[in-house]
Scaffold this motif. Structure first.
Motif, mmCIF file in Angstrom:
data_model
loop_
_atom_site.group_PDB
_atom_site.id
_atom_site.type_symbol
_atom_site.label_atom_id
_atom_site.label_comp_id
_atom_site.label_asym_id
_atom_site.label_seq_id
_atom_site.Cartn_x
_atom_site.Cartn_y
_atom_site.Cartn_z
ATOM 1 N N PRO A 206 0.799 -1.228 0.000
ATOM 2 C CA PRO A 206 0.000 0.000 0.000
ATOM 3 C C PRO A 206 0.831 1.278 0.000
ATOM 4 C CG PRO A 206 0.049 -0.941 2.212
ATOM 5 C CD PRO A 206 0.859 -1.855 1.328
ATOM 6 N N GLU B 253 3.623 -11.977 5.240
ATOM 7 C CA GLU B 253 2.931 -10.840 5.851
ATOM 8 C C GLU B 253 3.546 -9.528 5.378
ATOM 9 O OE1 GLU B 253 0.308 -10.743 8.029
ATOM 10 O OE2 GLU B 253 0.092 -12.925 7.931
ATOM 11 N N VAL B 254 2.707 -8.527 5.165
ATOM 12 C CA VAL B 254 3.160 -7.198 4.781
ATOM 13 C C VAL B 254 2.983 -6.256 5.975
ATOM 14 C CG1 VAL B 254 2.773 -5.225 3.246
ATOM 15 C CG2 VAL B 254 2.495 -7.568 2.375
ATOM 16 N N PHE B 255 4.062 -5.569 6.330
ATOM 17 C CA PHE B 255 4.002 -4.537 7.370
ATOM 18 C C PHE B 255 4.422 -3.219 6.718
ATOM 19 C CE2 PHE B 255 4.463 -8.437 9.758
ATOM 20 C CZ PHE B 255 3.621 -8.260 10.854
ATOM 21 N N TRP B 256 3.549 -2.235 6.819
ATOM 22 C CA TRP B 256 3.751 -0.957 6.117
ATOM 23 C C TRP B 256 4.172 0.121 7.102
ATOM 24 C CZ3 TRP B 256 -1.018 2.337 4.322
ATOM 25 C CH2 TRP B 256 -0.579 3.471 3.615
ATOM 26 N N ASP C 294 7.227 2.906 11.200
ATOM 27 C CA ASP C 294 6.849 2.625 12.594
ATOM 28 C C ASP C 294 6.410 1.176 12.810
ATOM 29 O OD1 ASP C 294 4.522 2.941 11.166
ATOM 30 O OD2 ASP C 294 3.852 4.721 12.253
ATOM 31 N N ARG C 295 6.460 0.351 11.764
ATOM 32 C CA ARG C 295 6.122 -1.058 11.931
ATOM 33 C C ARG C 295 7.327 -1.981 11.748
ATOM 34 N NH1 ARG C 295 0.739 -1.767 11.681
ATOM 35 N NH2 ARG C 295 1.187 -3.645 12.850
ATOM 36 N N TRP D 137 7.971 -10.313 14.489
ATOM 37 C CA TRP D 137 7.089 -11.338 13.891
ATOM 38 C C TRP D 137 7.952 -12.434 13.252
ATOM 39 C CZ3 TRP D 137 1.626 -11.615 13.155
ATOM 40 C CH2 TRP D 137 1.189 -12.551 12.223
ATOM 41 N N ASN E 75 1.705 -17.158 14.915
ATOM 42 C CA ASN E 75 0.603 -16.518 15.624
ATOM 43 C C ASN E 75 -0.532 -16.087 14.683
ATOM 44 O OD1 ASN E 75 2.455 -14.815 14.611
ATOM 45 N ND2 ASN E 75 2.728 -13.603 16.458
ATOM 46 N N ARG E 76 -0.623 -16.767 13.553
ATOM 47 C CA ARG E 76 -1.788 -16.537 12.705
ATOM 48 C C ARG E 76 -2.979 -17.337 13.226
ATOM 49 N NH1 ARG E 76 -0.537 -15.623 6.404
ATOM 50 N NH2 ARG E 76 -2.692 -14.971 6.553
ATOM 51 N N THR F 187 -5.401 -17.643 15.384
ATOM 52 C CA THR F 187 -6.053 -16.872 16.424
ATOM 53 C C THR F 187 -7.552 -16.977 16.217
ATOM 54 O OG1 THR F 187 -6.229 -14.851 15.137
ATOM 55 C CG2 THR F 187 -4.150 -15.223 16.283
ATOM 56 N N CYS G 110 -9.144 -14.372 16.032
ATOM 57 C CA CYS G 110 -9.454 -13.029 15.569
ATOM 58 C C CYS G 110 -9.873 -13.070 14.105
ATOM 59 C CB CYS G 110 -8.212 -12.168 15.758
ATOM 60 S SG CYS G 110 -8.439 -10.475 15.313
ATOM 61 N N LEU G 111 -11.135 -12.854 13.862
ATOM 62 C CA LEU G 111 -11.728 -12.922 12.533
ATOM 63 C C LEU G 111 -11.488 -14.305 11.927
ATOM 64 C CD1 LEU G 111 -13.328 -10.830 10.831
ATOM 65 C CD2 LEU G 111 -11.361 -10.791 9.328
ATOM 66 N N VAL H 97 -6.462 -1.251 -2.198
ATOM 67 C CA VAL H 97 -5.173 -1.801 -1.753
ATOM 68 C C VAL H 97 -4.933 -1.443 -0.285
ATOM 69 C CG1 VAL H 97 -2.667 -1.685 -2.071
ATOM 70 C CG2 VAL H 97 -4.161 -1.823 -4.067
ATOM 71 N N LYS H 98 -5.248 -0.193 0.060
ATOM 72 C CA LYS H 98 -5.116 0.218 1.454
ATOM 73 C C LYS H 98 -6.117 -0.525 2.331
ATOM 74 C CE LYS H 98 -4.081 4.444 2.654
ATOM 75 N NZ LYS H 98 -3.997 5.927 2.821
ATOM 76 N N TYR I 75 -4.982 -4.115 2.989
ATOM 77 C CA TYR I 75 -3.885 -4.088 3.961
ATOM 78 C C TYR I 75 -4.424 -3.825 5.361
ATOM 79 C CZ TYR I 75 0.076 -2.719 6.716
ATOM 80 O OH TYR I 75 0.988 -2.642 7.737
ATOM 81 N N ARG J 125 -6.157 -6.859 7.129
ATOM 82 C CA ARG J 125 -5.198 -7.860 7.607
ATOM 83 C C ARG J 125 -4.398 -7.322 8.795
ATOM 84 N NH1 ARG J 125 -4.153 -12.163 9.765
ATOM 85 N NH2 ARG J 125 -1.974 -12.784 9.776
ATOM 86 N N ARG K 140 -4.031 -8.791 12.762
ATOM 87 C CA ARG K 140 -2.801 -9.028 13.532
ATOM 88 C C ARG K 140 -2.808 -8.255 14.836
ATOM 89 N NH1 ARG K 140 0.663 -8.135 8.222
ATOM 90 N NH2 ARG K 140 0.490 -6.002 8.969
ATOM 91 N N LEU L 62 -8.026 -9.086 21.345
ATOM 92 C CA LEU L 62 -9.332 -8.472 21.072
ATOM 93 C C LEU L 62 -10.032 -9.218 19.941
ATOM 94 C CD1 LEU L 62 -8.438 -4.650 20.966
ATOM 95 C CD2 LEU L 62 -9.747 -5.821 22.753
ATOM 96 N N LEU M 225 -12.319 -9.490 16.605
ATOM 97 C CA LEU M 225 -12.499 -8.577 15.467
ATOM 98 C C LEU M 225 -13.489 -9.170 14.487
ATOM 99 C CD1 LEU M 225 -11.639 -6.030 13.834
ATOM 100 C CD2 LEU M 225 -9.903 -7.481 12.727
#
Lengths: 207, 207
Positions: free
Chosen positions: A168, A179-182, A185-186, A193, A201-202, A204, A206-207, B59-60, B63, B66, B70, B77, B79
């Motif tokens: 993105p 995995e994509v981290f954008w 700050d990530r 990870w 840790n996928r 989960t 969570c969703l 695209v945003k 991202y 996902r 995570r 939490l 989701l």
């Protein structure tokens, strides 16, 4: 050794601090970094943007420049805006792509330091040749490779890879499990990870 | 006591984890939090956006969803996406604004838990009334205040404050010295900035 892909664009402001710190950060967790230059322009064009979103959306732009001041101050990095912003980064990206992968980090940091540390233009051939020479390369031969049909095709393929990954923006880290981290700050999250074993840790609820 | 302003929008995905963790994070550094609900719609309209940028720019959006998975997994939490996304959050925001400030956190977390934890719609009056009742409020009287001319004007004023601050999105933290930090992933930085004394580190050679 676990390896992350570091996707960066020379016109991207947040790629500058990321490029300056990712090697030490990853090494501290036993993770290697593969440097993947690309161009955001074609990906932004997919979204209808013909300029940097920081220019198209001034509120975001004003925020970003103040945020960059804080980030660079905290890292002890100089910051000066190049004029114009963004710079045309086609030749810089082709050149980084043309270099052997182990030579990309030093060259890329040299470009970023000139562009955002000193505010110097990096669009022109002379600036790229200087950075190559500063890094101990034969500028003429690297530039010839960068501008050859193969060199152009290599960067085009990198942009297609970035599009297929759904990046993105820049910088992005792609982990071994995809995995994509954008964002600058990530970086910590992406490296942790990976060091923790990628996708474990996928699993989960969570969703 | 040092106090930060926590600006949040009920339709904002990243505001959900931020709302769930900011109180503990700030308290750990001796910082108080003032909850400031607002609406992103009018600010996005300034930029020409008539929908969430996560819908306008797929695209945003891909991202972000996902990334939210995570983040929520790491925080424990749940989701679940509300349908439609984004929800209309006008009444929720007017209601949060109408509550006394100390009552806003619990009500706001209740709305977020329903909306993004359970994927339930929160646009309708019934959902807001239920959340108010769950938090021990007299729903009818709070809703009457929220929908009064004064209640509508109060939220409008909050949106004007957000516009004047140049908030680029949500969540944002505004520190006592006026710095804006955007994003769930910048909460730590914002709280540390405040705890360390606000703007003392503005005196840098950076830029």
């Amino acid at each position: 050794m676990l390896t992350i892909d570091f996707w960066y664009e020379f016109a991207s402001t947040y790629s500058y601090p990321a490029a300056m710190r990712i090697e030490a950060l990853a090494a501290g967790q036993g993770v290697a970094v593969r440097w993947r230059p690309f161009l955001l322009g074609p990906l932004f064009a997919d979204q209808g943007w013909r300029d940097s979103p920081f220019n198209l959306f001034p509120v975001k732009g004003r925020y970003m420049w103040r945020d960059m001041e804080r980030i660079c101050a905290a890292l002890g990095l100089p910051l000066k805006r190049p004029d114009p912003f963004p710079q045309n980064t086609l030749l810089a990206a082709r050149t980084a792509q043309a270099l052997p992968e182990p030579a990309r980090p030093a060259f890329s940091r040299t470009i970023y330091a000139a562009e955002f540390g000193e505010g110097r233009p990096i669009s022109e051939r002379g600036a790229i040749a200087q950075a190559l020479a500063d890094c101990g390369h034969d500028a003429a031969s690297v530039l010839a490779q960068a501008e050859s049909p193969d060199g152009k095709a290599a960067l085009k393929a990198a942009v297609e890879d970035a599009r297929a990954l759904g990046l993105p923006g820049a910088p992005c880290v792609v982990t071994p499990d995809g995995e994509v981290f954008w964002g600058n700050d990530r970086l910590e999250t992406a490296v942790e990870w990976t060091a923790r074993g990628g996708g474990q840790n996928r699993d989960t609820t969570c969703l």
